[in-house]
Every structure is written in structure tokens, then in C-alpha cells.
Design an enzyme around this catalytic site. Structure first.
Site, PDB file in Angstrom:
ATOM      1  N   PHE A   1      -9.901  -2.425   4.650  1.00 47.36           N
ATOM      2  CA  PHE A   1      -8.557  -2.836   4.551  1.00 47.36           C
ATOM      3  C   PHE A   1      -8.716  -4.083   5.924  1.00 47.36           C
ATOM      4  CE2 PHE A   1      -4.044  -2.042   4.765  1.00 47.36           C
ATOM      5  CZ  PHE A   1      -3.970  -1.614   3.564  1.00 47.36           C
TER       6      PHE A   1
ATOM      7  N   CYS B   1       6.533   0.162   1.467  1.00 47.70           N
ATOM      8  CA  CYS B   1       6.392   0.918   2.964  1.00 47.70           C
ATOM      9  C   CYS B   1       6.144   0.082   4.067  1.00 47.70           C
ATOM     10  CB  CYS B   1       5.326   1.893   2.626  1.00 47.70           C
ATOM     11  SG  CYS B   1       5.567   3.040   1.550  1.00 47.70           S
TER      12      CYS B   1
HETATM   13  C1  UDX Z   1       0.629   1.822   2.022  1.00 44.95           C
HETATM   14  C2  UDX Z   1      -0.081   2.702   2.957  1.00 44.95           C
HETATM   15  O1  UDX Z   1      -1.569   2.269   2.542  1.00 44.95           O
HETATM   16  C3  UDX Z   1       0.066   4.219   2.349  1.00 44.95           C
HETATM   17  O2  UDX Z   1      -0.877   5.156   3.140  1.00 44.95           O
HETATM   18  C4  UDX Z   1       1.463   4.407   2.652  1.00 44.95           C
HETATM   19  O3  UDX Z   1       1.801   5.956   2.513  1.00 44.95           O
HETATM   20  C5  UDX Z   1       2.312   3.675   1.881  1.00 44.95           C
HETATM   21  O4  UDX Z   1       2.000   2.258   2.295  1.00 44.95           O
HETATM   22  P1  UDX Z   1       0.892   0.892  -0.552  1.00 44.95           P
HETATM   23  O5  UDX Z   1       1.893   0.000   0.254  1.00 44.95           O
HETATM   24  O6  UDX Z   1       1.188   1.593  -1.735  1.00 44.95           O
HETATM   25  O7  UDX Z   1       0.390   2.096   0.710  1.00 44.95           O
HETATM   26  O8  UDX Z   1      -0.546   0.041  -0.810  1.00 44.95           O
HETATM   27  P2  UDX Z   1      -1.929  -0.487   0.124  1.00 44.95           P
HETATM   28  O9  UDX Z   1      -3.096  -0.356  -0.746  1.00 44.95           O
HETATM   29  O10 UDX Z   1      -1.695  -0.015   1.479  1.00 44.95           O
HETATM   30  O11 UDX Z   1      -1.253  -2.213   0.186  1.00 44.95           O
HETATM   31  C6  UDX Z   1      -0.491  -2.638   0.968  1.00 44.95           C
HETATM   32  C7  UDX Z   1      -0.262  -4.110   0.914  1.00 44.95           C
HETATM   33  O12 UDX Z   1      -1.339  -4.657   1.636  1.00 44.95           O
HETATM   34  C8  UDX Z   1      -0.625  -4.831  -0.729  1.00 44.95           C
HETATM   35  O13 UDX Z   1       0.125  -6.055  -0.653  1.00 44.95           O
HETATM   36  C9  UDX Z   1      -1.971  -5.082  -0.655  1.00 44.95           C
HETATM   37  O14 UDX Z   1      -2.297  -6.262  -1.585  1.00 44.95           O
HETATM   38  C10 UDX Z   1      -2.297  -5.818   0.966  1.00 44.95           C
HETATM   39  N1  UDX Z   1      -3.642  -5.314   1.388  1.00 44.95           N
HETATM   40  C11 UDX Z   1      -4.364  -4.183   1.336  1.00 44.95           C
HETATM   41  C12 UDX Z   1      -4.192  -6.684   1.654  1.00 44.95           C
HETATM   42  O15 UDX Z   1      -3.636  -7.730   1.791  1.00 44.95           O
HETATM   43  N2  UDX Z   1      -5.512  -6.511   2.207  1.00 44.95           N
HETATM   44  C13 UDX Z   1      -6.263  -5.308   2.172  1.00 44.95           C
HETATM   45  O16 UDX Z   1      -7.389  -5.253   2.925  1.00 44.95           O
HETATM   46  C14 UDX Z   1      -5.446  -4.140   1.692  1.00 44.95           C
END
Ligand code: UDX
Length: 435
Positions: free
Chosen positions: A240, A252
Site C-alpha cells: 500500500f 470509503c
Molecule cells: C478500502 C479498504 O482497503 C478496505 O479495507 C475498506 O473496507 C474499504 O476501503 P477500497 O476503497 O475498496 O477499500 O479499495 P483499495 O484497494 O483500498 O483502494 C482505495 C484507493 O487507494 C484506490 O483509489 C486505489 O487506487 C488507491 N491506492 C491503493 C493507491 O493509490 N495506492 C496503493 O498502493 C493502493
């Protein structure tokens, strides 16, 4: 076990299908008649990997059923899961009205068993209902990532359960018996706050790495090296940490971080760190456009190809999608845009539909002056760029999410531009631009 699930959205449907696959008898209560009809005939009204197939399998095995109202022998259900939406209210707090409506319904029906809140709610916000009703409240927050939600259901990092009685713990352990994960048991309030804490921690990680990537851009350092160094510290960990030029999105993170800030405020704790993080994140699409304006002369008169509109790969969710925001800004500037997303149809674009050349595949978005890849769909990371190179006039690919294979793009004769790995001479005023 016989369980009721209120709400067949991204969370409720995954929970319902997951529980049905674990062998429970599940009845889903969905008040939207159109959605109900679709689900009844085995169609998932949104895209979530593997969910359609799993739903059809569960309908055939009769482990799942959809109804408009909770009625009849309601106390034959040992648990009622609440999975309805909790959007932001106009002050950035959490609007729990959909949950309240479910509680009113349960009280009216004299439901006497366990009520499990899966939706994200501020600790304490619904405590009154336990006194008004004859049931015990359990908090069981979800941590599903859209795009891999079913996998997250069956292989969670942990299962969090907030409860008061031993009986509730026994029931919840029995419910999740088929899942091999640690179960963390705590008070209802701790479980509810833990959900906000997890999302806020994740959002802050992304906010910080996005800031560092921005600095890497201007000093000419490489964020991939930096992430390797930072991530190899076991106290930090390497997951992440992928920066994004347009910020993070989804239903979220922004909503939950703001709600946590509001919760603190309402309880007399004024956080100075949390809200600015979301304010900055929501400005990122504009900041990205500023970067484009700087790098590309006469942006307004360029023809731009966009790949990806959803907030994340493997989902058709446009809520809080920074990619959609970028599209909007460009269109409002009068830029000619051709756009494609593997999972989104033109009917989802609202007022933008008439102003964008909406394409059925990525190839159709070309020719263009340059390409913006805004969502991390695997199909955008081409094996070879040879076939498209001649259709990208300025030979420029912007990878807003830093996920494409840079070497392959460069081998294909194109210039790669990510965040923190751009050819940053270009950001130094006085030196040449990319055009
Ligand atoms: C998130 C949480 O991960 C999850 O545990 C919670 O219940 C709901 O919110 P979600 O929003 O569905 O899940 O997706 P996630 O994969 O976490 O990505 C969220 C955002 O972060 C996206 O826009 C994604 O592109 C971005 N992201 C993710 C990054 O920019 N970099 C990363 O390394 C990971």
C-alpha cells in the site's frame, strides 16, 4: 444458521453470498425493486470479480433468497446483518439514516436475536436502539477491497467482532467457522472505531507517499527506489505504498476519514492532521491538470486519450473516482477527450456523455496527442506498445497510478511519465517542456 442481510450493495451482497457459500441459509432484504428483480434472476447489478458466478451457484443450491421486506417468522433468523449505506452528511459526518430505518423495522417486528452492524458507523451512534429494541448489538466491520471483495471475505487479514456477551461470541465464531483467520474480539465501540482507524491509517500512508512522490518529482529522485527503501523497514512494510498522481478514491477512504474527524470534533477532540489529508487528496486531480498544463503547451487544443475511469481496477464504481474528476476538468477546459473503461458504459457518464468521445475499447481512443492511464486495470499494461506508438503523436504516456511497466513503454518508443519518476528536468521552469 439462518441469517438475514439488509442491503444488497457492494458490502451486503458479498457478505450474503459469502455466508451462503459457507453453508448458511441467507435471506437478503433489498428495498430497491429494480435491483431486487435483477438479483432474483441471478444478475449482480454491479461488477465485482467472481460475484456473479458465486451468486448463481448459491441461487441454484437454494442457499440464498432475495425479498423486498423482512416479514413473517422473523425470529427464526438467528442474526440480522445491517449492510446499508452510510454516506457523508452535509457536515462531513456519517449519515446513519438508512441504518436507523432498518432498526425501526426490526423493532416494529419485535426481532429478538442478534443484530450485526457491518456498515461503517461512528462508535456509539446507534447505542440507543439496543435499549429501544429487544436484541443484542454486534459490530462486525468489513474490510473488503472492491475489486477483490469476495477473496477478502474468504481470506480476510482478520475478523473483527465487537460484542458484549459470551453467547454473541459463540454465535459469531460459529458463523465464520469455515474461514481460517484470526478473530479479534473486543467491545462494540472499539470494533467500530477500529474500522475508521484502519481506513485512516491506509489513507494517511497513501497521502504521505503521494507527498514524497511529489517531492521526488521536483528534486529528480525516483520514488520506486524510495518505496523499496522505506518498505523494507519491517516497521513500515512495503504494501500500500504505490503513489498516485491523482490521489486515492472510492466510497470509503474520503468518507470514513472525514467521519472520523467529525466524530472527534463532536466528542471534544480536535484533530489537526486528519481533515487536511482529505482536503489535499481531493485537490490532487486539479494538481495533476496543473502539471499537465506545465508539461504540455497549449493543452486546451490537444486531443487526449484516457484509459480508465473507475476509482480502482476490477470495479465499475465511480464514487469519488479521481479519474472521473480528471476527465471532468479536461472536458470543462474544452479539451477533446476520447475515453475508455473496461467496465463502464456511456450511460454512467451523466452530463459528460455528450461531451466525450466514449469508446468501446482502448484502441478506439487513439489516435491522440498523448495518453493518460488513470486506473490500474491490468489490460492497460500492454505487453508491447509497438502497435500504438504511431497513434500517440507526442509519444507520451502518463501513468497516473505508477503501475505500468516503464521499460516496455520506453522500448516501444514512448516516453513514460509517472509520479516521482518523470523526466523531471521538465518540471524545472526554464528548461524545455515535453512538447
Ligand atoms: C478500502 C479498504 O482497503 C478496505 O479495507 C475498506 O473496507 C474499504 O476501503 P477500497 O476503497 O475498496 O477499500 O479499495 P483499495 O484497494 O483500498 O483502494 C482505495 C484507493 O487507494 C484506490 O483509489 C486505489 O487506487 C488507491 N491506492 C491503493 C493507491 O493509490 N495506492 C496503493 O498502493 C493502493
Amino acid at each position: 444458521m439462518k441469517v438475514a442481510v439488509f442491503g444488497a450493495g457492494y458490502v451486503g451482497l458479498v457478505q450474503a453470498v459469502g455466508l451462503a457459500k459457507l453453508g448458511h441459509e441467507v435471506v437478503v432484504i433489498e428495498i430497491n425493486p429494480d435491483r431486487l428483480k435483477e438479483l432474483d434472476s441471478g444478475r449482480v447489478p454491479f461488477f465485482e470479480e467472481g460475484l456473479q458466478e458465486a451468486l448463481q451457484e448459491m441461487i441454484l443450491s437454494k442457499n440464498i433468497k432475495f425479498v423486498e421486506r423482512f416479514e413473517g417468522e422473523v425470529n427464526s433468523f438467528e442474526m440480522a446483518f445491517i449492510c446499508v449505506q452510510t454516506p457523508s452528511d452535509e457536515h462531513g459526518g456519517c449519515d446513519v439514516s438508512a441504518i436507523e430505518a432498518v432498526f425501526d423495522n426490526l423493532i416494529e417486528l419485535s426481532f429478538k436475536n442478534f443484530v450485526v452492524i457491518k456498515s461503517t458507523v461512528p462508535p456509539g451512534a446507534l447505542d440507543d436502539y439496543e435499549e429501544k429494541g429487544d436484541f443484542e448489538l454486534i459490530a462486525n466491520p468489513e474490510f473488503l477491497r472492491q475489486g477483490r471483495a469476495l477473496r477478502d471475505f474468504f481470506q480476510p487479514e482478520r475478523i473483527v467482532i465487537g460484542l458484549k456477551s459470551e453467547q454473541a461470541e459463540v454465535k459469531m465464531r460459529e458463523l465464520y467457522k469455515g474461514i481460517d483467520a484470526e478473530i479479534l474480539v473486543m467491545s462494540v465501540k472499539s470494533a467500530q472505531l477500529a474500522k475508521y482507524a484502519a481506513n485512516t491509517m491506509l489513507a494517511s500512508r497513501l497521502s504521505i507517499i503521494n507527498e514524497i512522490a511529489g517531492i521526488a518529482d521536483v528534486v529528480g529522485a525516483d520514488i520506486l527506489d524510495i518505496v523499496q527503501v522505506v518498505g523494507s523497514d519491517s516497521r513500515i512494510g512495503g504494501k500500500f505504498l504505490r503513489p498516485s498522481n491523482i490521489g486515492f478514491g472510492g466510497s470509503c477512504f474520503p468518507k470514513d476519514v472525514l467521519a472520523l474527524n467529525k466524530l472527534g470534533e463532536m466528542c471534544g477532540y480536535k484533530s489537526t492532521l486528519i481533515k487536511p489529508m482529505i482536503d489535499l487528496n481531493s485537490r490532487r486531480p486539479e494538481m495533476f491538470i496543473e502539471k499537465l498544463k506545465f508539461l504540455i503547451d497549449d493543452l486546451e487544443n490537444k486531443k487526449v486519450a484516457i484509459w480508465g475511469l473507475s476509482f480502482n481496477a476490477n470495479t465499475d464504481d465511480l464514487r469519488e473516482s479521481p479519474a472521473l474528476k480528471v476527465l471532468e476538468i479536461l472536458v470543462d477546459m474544452g479539451v477533446q477527450v476520447s475515453a475508455y473503461d473496461p467496465c463502464i458504459g456511456i450511460d454512467r457518464l451523466g452530463y459528460l456523455a455528450d461531451r466525450v468521445n466514449f469508446c468501446r475499447n482502448k484502441e478506439e481512443t487513439l489516435p491522440a496527442d498523448f495518453l493518460l492511464v488513470l486506473t490500474e486495470w491490468e489490460e492497460f499494461d500492454l505487453e508491447t506498445w509497438d502497435k500504438v506508438v504511431d497513434k500517440i503523436r507526442m509519444k507520451l504516456v502518463f501513468d497516473a497510478k505508477n503501475f505500468l511497466d516503464r521499460a516496455r513503454i520506453e522500448r516501444g518508443g514512448l516516453e513514460y511519465c509517472g509520479i516521482g519518476i518523470c523526466k523531471m528536468d521538465a518540471l524545472d521552469p526554464g528548461r524545455s517542456r515535453l512538447d
